[in-house]
Design an enzyme around this catalytic site. Sequence first.
Site, PDB file in Angstrom:
ATOM      1  N   LYS A   9       1.054  -1.315  -0.014  1.00 23.75           N
ATOM      2  CA  LYS A   9       0.117  -0.061  -0.012  1.00 23.75           C
ATOM      3  C   LYS A   9       1.024   1.256  -0.042  1.00 23.75           C
ATOM      4  CE  LYS A   9      -3.405  -2.875   0.958  1.00 23.75           C
ATOM      5  NZ  LYS A   9      -4.721  -3.176   0.168  1.00 23.75           N
TER       6      LYS A   9
HETATM    7  C1  PLP Z   1      -5.560  -4.083   0.978  1.00 22.19           C
HETATM    8  C2  PLP Z   1      -7.192  -3.866   1.064  1.00 22.19           C
HETATM    9  C3  PLP Z   1      -8.016  -4.205   2.023  1.00 22.19           C
HETATM   10  C4  PLP Z   1      -7.551  -4.817   2.987  1.00 22.19           C
HETATM   11  O1  PLP Z   1      -6.331  -4.570   3.924  1.00 22.19           O
HETATM   12  P1  PLP Z   1      -5.664  -5.828   4.703  1.00 22.19           P
HETATM   13  O2  PLP Z   1      -4.513  -4.966   5.399  1.00 22.19           O
HETATM   14  O3  PLP Z   1      -4.798  -6.616   3.551  1.00 22.19           O
HETATM   15  O4  PLP Z   1      -6.645  -6.352   5.484  1.00 22.19           O
HETATM   16  C5  PLP Z   1      -9.410  -3.558   2.025  1.00 22.19           C
HETATM   17  N1  PLP Z   1      -9.805  -2.900   1.039  1.00 22.19           N
HETATM   18  C6  PLP Z   1      -8.938  -2.557  -0.039  1.00 22.19           C
HETATM   19  C7  PLP Z   1      -9.432  -1.811  -1.171  1.00 22.19           C
HETATM   20  C8  PLP Z   1      -7.664  -3.142   0.056  1.00 22.19           C
HETATM   21  O5  PLP Z   1      -7.067  -2.829  -1.180  1.00 22.19           O
END
Ligand code: PLP
Length: 376
Positions: free
Chosen positions: A194
């Site tokens: 991210k």
């Molecule tokens: C990555 C992601 C999540 C979940 O995050 P995690 O930390 O992997 O649980 C939720 N929504 C979106 C749109 C994502 O890209």
Amino acid sequence: MSETPEIQMVDLTGQYQRLKSPIDEAMARVLMSGRYINGPEVRSFSEALSEYLGVKHVIPCGNGTDALQAALMALNLNPGDEVITTSFSFIATVEVIALLGLKPVLVDVDPDTYNIDPELVREAVTPRTKAVIPVHLFGQSAAMEDIMLIAREYGLNVIEDAAQSLGADYKLNGSRQMLGTIGDIGCTSFFPTKNLGCFGDGGACFTDDDALAEKLRMIVNHGAKKKYMNEIVGVNSRLDTLQAAVLNEKIKHLDDFVTRRRQAAAYYYEALKDLSFLQLPLQISQGEHSFNQFTIRVPDDRRDELKQYLSDSGIPGMVYYPSPLHKQPVFEDHGITNQSLPVSEMLCEQVLSLPLHTEMTEEQLEFITTKIRQFS
Ligand SMILES: *Cc1c(COP(=O)(O)O)cnc(C)c1O
């Protein structure tokens, strides 16, 4: 062209090497402190993020999915209450709605921005609708002005899924707001890929509402305000001190990370703008994209052909997402798999995300775009 540069979808170790010594020192301090759970870094990171976002409360937790779950748990919903969200996203958003016994109502998206279509949100509202979860997909804001108007009109809570969009913004009624701070609760993820990634799992909720913040803190801490005084049913979802220490260093660079993403995206836009066999992602005028992904559309059944062609040249590409959520087998019992959401279904056939990360070089971008231009 000379030698083929090595190209990765995301270069996590490259970024680590660039920022290595302060991160290593921060991690070593935690290891020596012995305070591996709820150490002081967790609080200092929360404060740094709350200042960065301009939001009153940041509640750290174990991952982005837990953040979404905690947000829904904080809203006092009842089984069967409806929550509207997009079908073109990662599973987590819908999964937590279903997990809590709520009813996911999936609506279609805009074909150019890939984000939830506010008019379709309005059409999907029923007397049982309690909340809407816009996802700022690939790093760009959903149409928040319209979504907030609809939410106000029907008394809905808004949870923003800002997992992919930390560092991006949106102008609401003329004032610039960071994504995740516009609705009642914002949720994000610090998954390594991210915009602000740690070295494992991590997440957070944000809110300006004191009562919601207190409830969220209790929910992620076994429903307790005071240790061994458990008032509501919660979960155990914490941000590790080690991850907080990493994030504390990395947040200093978040604007730079986003700038680097925007620069790589700008290169793609310029180099690919005149190609007729693909469509570039539309950038809205109300806010700046953070380009967690650079996702093009390749119509006429040529997406897989382009993906294979690039792969043969050593260029990775990913399909986010290959199936819309309303067609996932898990939702067969939820009464949503029979519906048709033509834009989401079409996008799953056409989208291709190109390599984009904070360490991209001009040489890599030139190589990728030259190859794409030679595709015919
Ligand atoms: C990555 C992601 C999540 C979940 O995050 P995690 O930390 O992997 O649980 C939720 N929504 C979106 C749109 C994502 O890209």
